[in-house]
Design a protein around this motif. Structure first.
Motif, PDB file in Angstrom:
ATOM      1  N   PRO A 234     -22.100 -17.105   3.743  1.00 20.21           N
ATOM      2  CA  PRO A 234     -20.850 -17.812   4.049  1.00 20.21           C
ATOM      3  C   PRO A 234     -19.825 -16.978   4.800  1.00 20.21           C
ATOM      4  O   PRO A 234     -19.078 -17.519   5.620  1.00 20.21           O
ATOM      5  CB  PRO A 234     -20.327 -18.233   2.675  1.00 20.21           C
ATOM      6  N   PHE A 235     -19.771 -15.665   4.568  1.00 21.12           N
ATOM      7  CA  PHE A 235     -18.815 -14.841   5.284  1.00 21.12           C
ATOM      8  C   PHE A 235     -19.186 -14.737   6.760  1.00 21.12           C
ATOM      9  O   PHE A 235     -18.328 -14.839   7.643  1.00 21.12           O
ATOM     10  CB  PHE A 235     -18.714 -13.449   4.654  1.00 21.12           C
ATOM     11  N   ALA A 236     -20.478 -14.550   7.029  1.00 19.30           N
ATOM     12  CA  ALA A 236     -20.930 -14.464   8.417  1.00 19.30           C
ATOM     13  C   ALA A 236     -20.728 -15.797   9.136  1.00 19.30           C
ATOM     14  O   ALA A 236     -20.340 -15.823  10.318  1.00 19.30           O
ATOM     15  CB  ALA A 236     -22.405 -14.056   8.467  1.00 19.30           C
ATOM     16  N   ILE A 237     -20.974 -16.896   8.445  1.00 18.96           N
ATOM     17  CA  ILE A 237     -20.778 -18.212   9.055  1.00 18.96           C
ATOM     18  C   ILE A 237     -19.301 -18.438   9.364  1.00 18.96           C
ATOM     19  O   ILE A 237     -18.940 -18.966  10.422  1.00 18.96           O
ATOM     20  CB  ILE A 237     -21.333 -19.311   8.131  1.00 18.96           C
ATOM     21  N   ALA A 238     -18.418 -18.042   8.451  1.00 22.19           N
ATOM     22  CA  ALA A 238     -16.982 -18.189   8.691  1.00 22.19           C
ATOM     23  C   ALA A 238     -16.537 -17.350   9.882  1.00 22.19           C
ATOM     24  O   ALA A 238     -15.737 -17.804  10.713  1.00 22.19           O
ATOM     25  CB  ALA A 238     -16.203 -17.795   7.440  1.00 22.19           C
ATOM     26  N   ASP A 239     -17.036 -16.131   9.996  1.00 21.45           N
ATOM     27  CA  ASP A 239     -16.698 -15.296  11.159  1.00 21.45           C
ATOM     28  C   ASP A 239     -17.098 -15.985  12.456  1.00 21.45           C
ATOM     29  O   ASP A 239     -16.372 -15.931  13.451  1.00 21.45           O
ATOM     30  CB  ASP A 239     -17.413 -13.942  11.057  1.00 21.45           C
ATOM     31  N   GLN A 240     -18.251 -16.634  12.464  1.00 22.46           N
ATOM     32  CA  GLN A 240     -18.730 -17.283  13.682  1.00 22.46           C
ATOM     33  C   GLN A 240     -17.949 -18.564  13.990  1.00 22.46           C
ATOM     34  O   GLN A 240     -17.705 -18.892  15.152  1.00 22.46           O
ATOM     35  CB  GLN A 240     -20.219 -17.592  13.557  1.00 22.46           C
ATOM     36  N   ALA A 241     -17.563 -19.292  12.964  1.00 21.72           N
ATOM     37  CA  ALA A 241     -16.857 -20.558  13.177  1.00 21.72           C
ATOM     38  C   ALA A 241     -15.403 -20.345  13.577  1.00 21.72           C
ATOM     39  O   ALA A 241     -14.831 -21.153  14.313  1.00 21.72           O
ATOM     40  CB  ALA A 241     -16.925 -21.404  11.911  1.00 21.72           C
ATOM     41  N   GLY A 242     -14.795 -19.276  13.096  1.00 18.70           N
ATOM     42  CA  GLY A 242     -13.390 -19.000  13.376  1.00 18.70           C
ATOM     43  C   GLY A 242     -12.563 -19.077  12.112  1.00 18.70           C
ATOM     44  O   GLY A 242     -12.489 -20.135  11.470  1.00 18.70           O
ATOM     45  N   LEU A 243     -11.947 -17.976  11.731  1.00 19.04           N
ATOM     46  CA  LEU A 243     -11.180 -17.937  10.490  1.00 19.04           C
ATOM     47  C   LEU A 243      -9.929 -18.795  10.579  1.00 19.04           C
ATOM     48  O   LEU A 243      -9.484 -19.357   9.571  1.00 19.04           O
ATOM     49  CB  LEU A 243     -10.838 -16.489  10.137  1.00 19.04           C
ATOM     50  N   ASP A 244      -9.350 -18.932  11.776  1.00 18.56           N
ATOM     51  CA  ASP A 244      -8.199 -19.809  11.949  1.00 18.56           C
ATOM     52  C   ASP A 244      -8.617 -21.274  11.775  1.00 18.56           C
ATOM     53  O   ASP A 244      -7.858 -22.096  11.255  1.00 18.56           O
ATOM     54  CB  ASP A 244      -7.554 -19.589  13.318  1.00 18.56           C
ATOM     55  N   VAL A 245      -9.847 -21.588  12.192  1.00 17.32           N
ATOM     56  CA  VAL A 245     -10.372 -22.946  11.986  1.00 17.32           C
ATOM     57  C   VAL A 245     -10.519 -23.229  10.493  1.00 17.32           C
ATOM     58  O   VAL A 245     -10.148 -24.309  10.007  1.00 17.32           O
ATOM     59  CB  VAL A 245     -11.724 -23.120  12.708  1.00 17.32           C
ATOM     60  N   TYR A 246     -11.030 -22.262   9.764  1.00 15.91           N
ATOM     61  CA  TYR A 246     -11.174 -22.428   8.318  1.00 15.91           C
ATOM     62  C   TYR A 246      -9.815 -22.574   7.642  1.00 15.91           C
ATOM     63  O   TYR A 246      -9.664 -23.370   6.709  1.00 15.91           O
ATOM     64  CB  TYR A 246     -11.933 -21.241   7.719  1.00 15.91           C
ATOM     65  N   ALA A 247      -8.828 -21.812   8.111  1.00 11.56           N
ATOM     66  CA  ALA A 247      -7.494 -21.914   7.521  1.00 11.56           C
ATOM     67  C   ALA A 247      -6.942 -23.323   7.694  1.00 11.56           C
ATOM     68  O   ALA A 247      -6.357 -23.903   6.762  1.00 11.56           O
ATOM     69  CB  ALA A 247      -6.559 -20.886   8.156  1.00 11.56           C
TER      70      ALA A 247
END
Length: 319
Positions: A234-247
């Motif tokens: 999940p951490f690697a996937i979040a890095d690829q998707a964009g942490l601002d997008v997750y926020a």
């Protein structure tokens, strides 16, 4: 304390224990199994060889695997005889504190004092089980996953009194068997089952709320984010998707579901520090150079393409 493991006993030769014994024997290690009785142990031995031959015939094991397992797998008429002169003992009995305490007490009384002792518990903290072990500094959880012959990840959980010197020897053992170890803290459920149970609970809530059927929920999981999980956590996937997008996504969830799905501190702190993932080279896991980002994206695309081919080739799972 043993610094390199060259012989193993597996106590509890049922589905999980048998699979672990089979895997270690296939890796070339001499493995002794023992179960509740000599008769049960001999029956398990015959079953394991039969299963190995089936796996080999189906192409799941390489040619000659069954003979390798046969050459390295042996039985003992009792727990005490199985553990008497091995470097490492893996306990794989029923998931009950009382049962495990009884078996671990027998193991630690009969094993060499320098032997490392592991438990395959999936949820019970190591500190709870260690109270039954003589010389608990040599005890830790070594948690394989089902089915043991094919799942590569193993959780290692150290108890309050575990000597960290046991870790390199256990990691070396697992590497010989093609397994990858992760050290996690001594809490109920560890990491694997904490995540797995949370996913199942949320999936059941979605079904109970009538948002989607169990069948459609399973389709979403296996064809979207579950499709990625064979390659990235999940951490690697979040890095690829964009942490601002997750926020931004978490803001939507918090408005809908409240504190239960509020933005984690790790995401808030990352975005506040202009860490947005691979898009700007600053992620949760690491900083990425432009060359590393390019290589990561290429690997990801190839991995997902190959996974798609594999899934299409295998076809749907039998009902």
């Amino acid at each position: 304390m043993v610094t390199s493991i060259s012989s193993v006993a597996v106590i509890g030769a049922g589905y999980m224990g048998g699979g672990i014994a089979q895997s270690l024997a296939l890796a070339g290690l001499p493995v002794t199994i023992a179960d509740v009785s000599a008769e049960a142990t001999e029956a398990a031995y015959a079953r394991l060889l039969g299963e190995a031959q089936e796996f080999e015939d189906e192409g799941l094991y390489d040619a000659g695997a069954t003979e390798t397992i046969r050459a390295n797998l042996r039985t003992a008429p009792s727990i005490e005889e199985a553990v008497a002169d091995v470097d490492f003992v893996e306990e794989v009995v029923f998931e009950s504190v009382e049962v495990k305490h009884d078996v671990l007490g027998r193991i630690s009384a009969a094993a060499r004092e320098d032997a490392i002792i592991g438990s395959n518990t999936s949820t019970i903290p190591a500190r709870v089980l260690a109270t039954a072990v003589k010389n608990p500094e040599r005890f830790l959880t070594v948690h394989f996953s089902n089915p043991a012959p094919f799942i590569p990840g193993v959780e290692l959980v150290l108890g309050e009194r575990t000597d960290e010197a046991v870790v390199p020897a256990v990691k070396e053992l697992l590497a010989k068997a093609g397994r990858e170890a992760a050290i996690v803290a001594d809490v109920p459920g560890f990491v694997l089952n904490r995540l797995q149970y949370v996913l199942l609970k949320e999936a059941m809530s979605i079904a109970e709320e009538g948002i989607a059927s169990p069948e459609d929920i399973d389709t979403v999981v296996r064809t979207t984010f579950g499709f990625r999980l064979g390659f990235f956590g999940p951490f690697a996937i979040a890095d690829q998707a964009g942490l601002d997008v997750y926020a931004g996504g978490f803001r939507t969830f918090e408005e809908a579901f409240g504190e239960r799905l509020s933005t984690p501190d790790l995401i808030q702190e990352a975005v506040a520090g202009d860490r947005r993932g691979v898009k700007n080279g600053k992620g949760l896991l690491k900083d990425y150079t432009p060359e590393q980002v390019k290589a990561l994206v290429a690997h990801r695309n190839k991995a997902y393409s190959e996974m798609g081919r594999l899934v299409r080739g295998l076809g749907p799972a039998p009902a």
